[in-house]
Design an enzyme around this catalytic site. Sequence first.
Site, PDB file in Angstrom:
ATOM      1  CG  ASP A  14       3.536   1.188  -6.167  1.00  0.00           C
ATOM      2  OD1 ASP A  14       4.431   0.632  -6.814  1.00  0.00           O
ATOM      3  OD2 ASP A  14       2.950   0.652  -5.222  1.00  0.00           O
TER       4      ASP A  14
ATOM      5  CB  ALA B 116      -0.901  -0.006   1.223  1.00  0.00           C
ATOM      6  CE  LYS B 117       5.753   0.450  -3.396  1.00  0.00           C
ATOM      7  NZ  LYS B 117       4.885  -0.660  -3.875  1.00  0.00           N
ATOM      8  NE  ARG B 118      -3.114   3.496   1.759  1.00  0.00           N
ATOM      9  CZ  ARG B 118      -3.326   2.845   0.625  1.00  0.00           C
ATOM     10  NH1 ARG B 118      -2.364   2.659  -0.245  1.00  0.00           N
ATOM     11  NH2 ARG B 118      -4.548   2.390   0.334  1.00  0.00           N
TER      12      ARG B 118
ATOM     13  CB  THR C 282       4.733  -1.624   1.546  1.00  0.00           C
ATOM     14  OG1 THR C 282       3.600  -1.269   0.751  1.00  0.00           O
ATOM     15  CG2 THR C 282       5.123  -3.064   1.245  1.00  0.00           C
TER      16      THR C 282
END
Lengths: 271, 271
Positions: free
Chosen positions: B99, A95-97, A121
């Site tokens: 991303d 999710a790369k939050r 993530t």
Amino acid sequence: MTTEQLTNEIRKKKSFLCIGLDVDLNKIPAHLLDLEDPIFEFNKAIIDATHHLCVAYKPNTAFYEAYGLKGWKALEKTINYLNTKYPEIFTIADAKRGDIGNTSTMYAKAFFEDLAFDSVTVAPYMGKDSVEPFLAFDNKHTIMLALTSNTGAFDFQTQNIDDKALYKHVLEISKSWENSERLMYVVGATKAEYFKEIRTIVPDSFLLVPGVGAQGGNLQDVCKYGMNNQVGLLINSSRGIIYASNGTDFAAEAASKALDLQQEMEMILGL
Amino acid sequence: MTTEQLTNEIRKKKSFLCIGLDVDLNKIPAHLLDLEDPIFEFNKAIIDATHHLCVAYKPNTAFYEAYGLKGWKALEKTINYLNTKYPEIFTIADAKRGDIGNTSTMYAKAFFEDLAFDSVTVAPYMGKDSVEPFLAFDNKHTIMLALTSNTGAFDFQTQNIDDKALYKHVLEISKSWENSERLMYVVGATKAEYFKEIRTIVPDSFLLVPGVGAQGGNLQDVCKYGMNNQVGLLINSSRGIIYASNGTDFAAEAASKALDLQQEMEMILGL
């Protein structure tokens, strides 16, 4: 899931493969599109065909959010299916939050509690108080971007701060954060030579490694420099496995590609 | 919406206020909890009471994701309500996404097409090819984190690369990206003195400014150093407005707090 349990699974399956479930309706087999939930049906078939060859699945949330409510529902069904049928599998919400304190807690709840993923993530740009809220969750893991596998990694991540690349700075500083033992890191496979130095900074952490295959990274090089005595690596492959075929044989072809990687991993683990 | 239209709205309403819709079910008035969709009903009441005092709304996606499917549905209803009833309002999905290339495109589709927001916030850590996919969308805006208002901002953002803070590096490099005129930047209000230097790097860009009020920033200082001749500022307030009261008068009290800020802004714009 603890990292010990993860390492045990790796030893048992002789695999440290993570399969990325990045489901694009334009790429999946046409015969699935008539079903009520093509995204979930695709995932289910891929999971059933490959679960014995991998130790982790990693849906990238972008691919689900792009389909709105039905995408989010498919993500929910996918993680529920994994947790119910294959609880030994390590699950990663890619999710790369990253946000400010109380907001990061909301994201952590979304992924750790509501969806019950083992890990998520996160991006490091906002620093300590954006990541620590994720680290507060017991038996959950936070996988922070360190050195990514895209060309944009050279824009900021490899720039020097006091003669040390930003990504190394990120690795070092994060070790001082509360519950930092729950951190893992994303390190792209396209720069295998960097793993040696990274292991001097984070010798014990698990590294999630994208970029093997489609993005050109070499598995043996990554293992040579990146493996530790707990294995410490999760090698992700997404498109190379799940889109091996777009015919009715897609799940079997995905399993075949996963088997190739598992066998290479078994060989490396046996060395 | 174009930035010219946004500036026109600011001049018309004498306000450059953005209201953050960070809806926490533990904080909203108890009488709403019996309704079918308390999150949306809360937002609708706040929007109806404050739309004439602000030019933008900014739901932070974390607060919706934390409630799973029903949260995502409430977000969808909120943006649809805004786009239908108040199309002159600039909408910001505060998602802080980022991303690799094709995955960023999926996020961009999620927020620009599926949900039809005017803009989305993104994180810069992964560099050019993680942000450019967002910039490819016509008449949409990408608001990149530069200098955030939390204490973690000092972990990496203010660290020097070649005698220049990382966040300045981020601002400068981003100007060379394709369609960079569609960029706006997040700059926290808690460091008003930084705005002067930031304006030498990005004199024309809109800056989204959190941290006024609850986080301690001073509006007049921010405007003194940050305003340009298109105004160029969106000042966000979330908790200070939407949680002004948790009684049945919550919407009226929110409007009262918004009015205080709007009047301060009207005074500043008239100087």
